[in-house]
Design an enzyme around this catalytic site. Structure first.
Site, PDB file in Angstrom:
ATOM      1  N   SER A 135      15.470 -17.581  17.049  1.00 37.80           N
ATOM      2  CA  SER A 135      16.933 -17.593  17.185  1.00 37.80           C
ATOM      3  C   SER A 135      17.622 -18.512  16.175  1.00 37.80           C
ATOM      4  O   SER A 135      18.616 -19.176  16.498  1.00 37.80           O
ATOM      5  CB  SER A 135      17.328 -17.961  18.624  1.00 37.80           C
TER       6      SER A 135
ATOM      7  N   HIS B  83       1.696 -13.647  13.892  1.00 35.09           N
ATOM      8  CA  HIS B  83       2.969 -13.674  14.630  1.00 35.09           C
ATOM      9  C   HIS B  83       2.681 -13.367  16.103  1.00 35.09           C
ATOM     10  O   HIS B  83       1.788 -12.579  16.423  1.00 35.09           O
ATOM     11  CB  HIS B  83       3.936 -12.647  14.034  1.00 35.09           C
TER      12      HIS B  83
ATOM     13  N   GLY C  78      14.117 -14.142  19.522  1.00 33.15           N
ATOM     14  CA  GLY C  78      15.003 -13.040  19.881  1.00 33.15           C
ATOM     15  C   GLY C  78      15.847 -13.278  21.121  1.00 33.15           C
ATOM     16  O   GLY C  78      16.520 -12.367  21.596  1.00 33.15           O
TER      17      GLY C  78
ATOM     18  N   TRP D 144      11.502  -9.141   8.830  1.00 33.37           N
ATOM     19  CA  TRP D 144      12.244  -7.956   9.275  1.00 33.37           C
ATOM     20  C   TRP D 144      11.556  -7.202  10.396  1.00 33.37           C
ATOM     21  O   TRP D 144      12.108  -6.264  10.942  1.00 33.37           O
ATOM     22  CB  TRP D 144      12.482  -7.022   8.080  1.00 33.37           C
ATOM     23  N   LYS D 145      10.325  -7.558  10.675  1.00 32.10           N
ATOM     24  CA  LYS D 145       9.552  -6.854  11.719  1.00 32.10           C
ATOM     25  C   LYS D 145       9.573  -5.348  11.431  1.00 32.10           C
ATOM     26  O   LYS D 145       9.652  -4.956  10.267  1.00 32.10           O
ATOM     27  CB  LYS D 145      10.093  -7.207  13.106  1.00 32.10           C
TER      28      LYS D 145
ATOM     29  N   GLU E  99       6.761 -21.167  16.398  1.00 28.96           N
ATOM     30  CA  GLU E  99       7.689 -20.223  17.018  1.00 28.96           C
ATOM     31  C   GLU E  99       7.470 -20.179  18.529  1.00 28.96           C
ATOM     32  O   GLU E  99       6.605 -19.414  19.014  1.00 28.96           O
ATOM     33  CB  GLU E  99       7.477 -18.820  16.445  1.00 28.96           C
TER      34      GLU E  99
ATOM     35  N   GLY F 231      14.212 -13.844  12.187  1.00 29.26           N
ATOM     36  CA  GLY F 231      14.116 -12.425  12.505  1.00 29.26           C
ATOM     37  C   GLY F 231      15.483 -11.768  12.448  1.00 29.26           C
ATOM     38  O   GLY F 231      15.977 -11.381  11.383  1.00 29.26           O
ATOM     39  N   GLY F 232      16.119 -11.652  13.599  1.00 27.03           N
ATOM     40  CA  GLY F 232      17.362 -10.890  13.753  1.00 27.03           C
ATOM     41  C   GLY F 232      18.418 -11.163  12.694  1.00 27.03           C
ATOM     42  O   GLY F 232      18.967 -10.223  12.098  1.00 27.03           O
TER      43      GLY F 232
HETATM   44  P1  PGA Z   1      14.402 -14.236  15.771  1.00 29.96           P
HETATM   45  O1  PGA Z   1      12.856 -13.926  15.425  1.00 29.96           O
HETATM   46  O2  PGA Z   1      14.987 -14.981  14.636  1.00 29.96           O
HETATM   47  O3  PGA Z   1      15.006 -12.874  15.956  1.00 29.96           O
HETATM   48  O4  PGA Z   1      14.403 -15.043  17.035  1.00 29.96           O
HETATM   49  C1  PGA Z   1      12.069 -14.881  14.795  1.00 29.96           C
HETATM   50  C2  PGA Z   1      10.663 -14.355  14.632  1.00 29.96           C
HETATM   51  O5  PGA Z   1      10.121 -13.718  15.542  1.00 29.96           O
HETATM   52  O6  PGA Z   1      10.038 -14.568  13.569  1.00 29.96           O
END
Ligand code: PGA
Length: 234
Positions: free
Chosen positions: A194, A99, A162, A14-15, A156, A215-216
């Site tokens: 993504s 990360h 993102g 979730w950052k 990653e 993430g998103g």
């Molecule tokens: P994302 O992020 O799915 O929004 O691209 C992945 C991450 O940074 O762990």
């Protein structure tokens, strides 16, 4: 190719997002949710919410694990502001380390990340180490002997995070093979960047890819549920 039988890790990163109330509302929407497939579903909310997340997961009997997004490289002691692995013990079983956003904005070095891994492993917690190309070798080199075998590694690529433009499953499969070669250990390799419900199975169908760091899409209840549902078809 069918990948039936392999363990799959789905990690929601979730950052630095959501209020405590939003997190509670998110988890409440999983009330009655039953596990589909065999994936290990790990939610990583911001640190101040971890205990609440853990309590909700326990109280609602949700088929989820709780993970942290980071940990201190130091044990308990005079380290103002630091959250040590010992503080996470009993709340989280997993912890993301290294990360690319930590490396970039907080200037974390490979050695500092290795020290975080040491802290986690001493307490039998599972580090999810993020790596990217072309730095794989150096990112894995700082680890002490015996540590690589105990990791989950998430590949990653920076440009995929993102951006809405994921790497191709074939590219990720090659990097996953490289990671297995470098570590000389049969460890789970995840992909992050993504990932969404439309592309998750294309990654999971690769032999060496054992999950995703998301993430998103993990911030949306429907997005995350759809990813879990798709992963269950593997
Ligand atoms: P994302 O992020 O799915 O929004 O691209 C992945 C991450 O940074 O762990």
């Amino acid at each position: 190719m069918s990948q039936a039988g392999k363990s799959i890790y789905l990690v929601a990163n979730w950052k630095s997002n959501k209020t405590l109330v939003e997190m509670e509302a998110f988890l409440q929407q999983f009330r009655g949710y039953r596990e589909e497939g065999k994936s290990v579903n790990i939610i990583c909310p911001p640190t101040p919410y971890l205990k609440t997340a853990r309590d909700i997961v326990n109280n609602l009997h949700l088929p989820m694990k709780v993970g942290a997004q980071d940990v201190s490289a130091y044990p308990f002691g005079a380290y103002t502001g630091a959250v040590s692995a010992g503080m996470l013990l009993g709340i989280t079983e997993y912890c993301i380390v290294g990360h690319s956003e930590r490396r970039r904005y907080f200037h974390e070095s490979n050695q500092e990340i290795a020290n975080k891994i040491t802290q986690l492993l001493e307490l039998k917690m599972k580090p999810i180490l993020c790596v990217d190309t072309p730095y794989l070798e150096s990112q894995l080199a700082a680890l002490e002997p015996g540590q690589k075998e105990q990791l989950i590694v998430a590949y990653e690529p920076l440009e995929a995070i993102g951006s809405g433009i994921p790497a191709t499953p074939e590219e990720v499969e090659k990097v996953a093979e490289q990671i297995q070669e470098i570590t000389q250990a049969n460890i789970p390799v995840l992909y992050g960047g993504s990932v969404n419900a439309d592309n998750i199975t294309s990654f999971l169908n690769q032999t060496q890819i054992q999950g995703a760091l998301v993430g998103g899409e993990s911030l949306k209840v429907e997005g995350w549920k759809a990813i879990l549902r798709q992963a269950a078809t593997i």
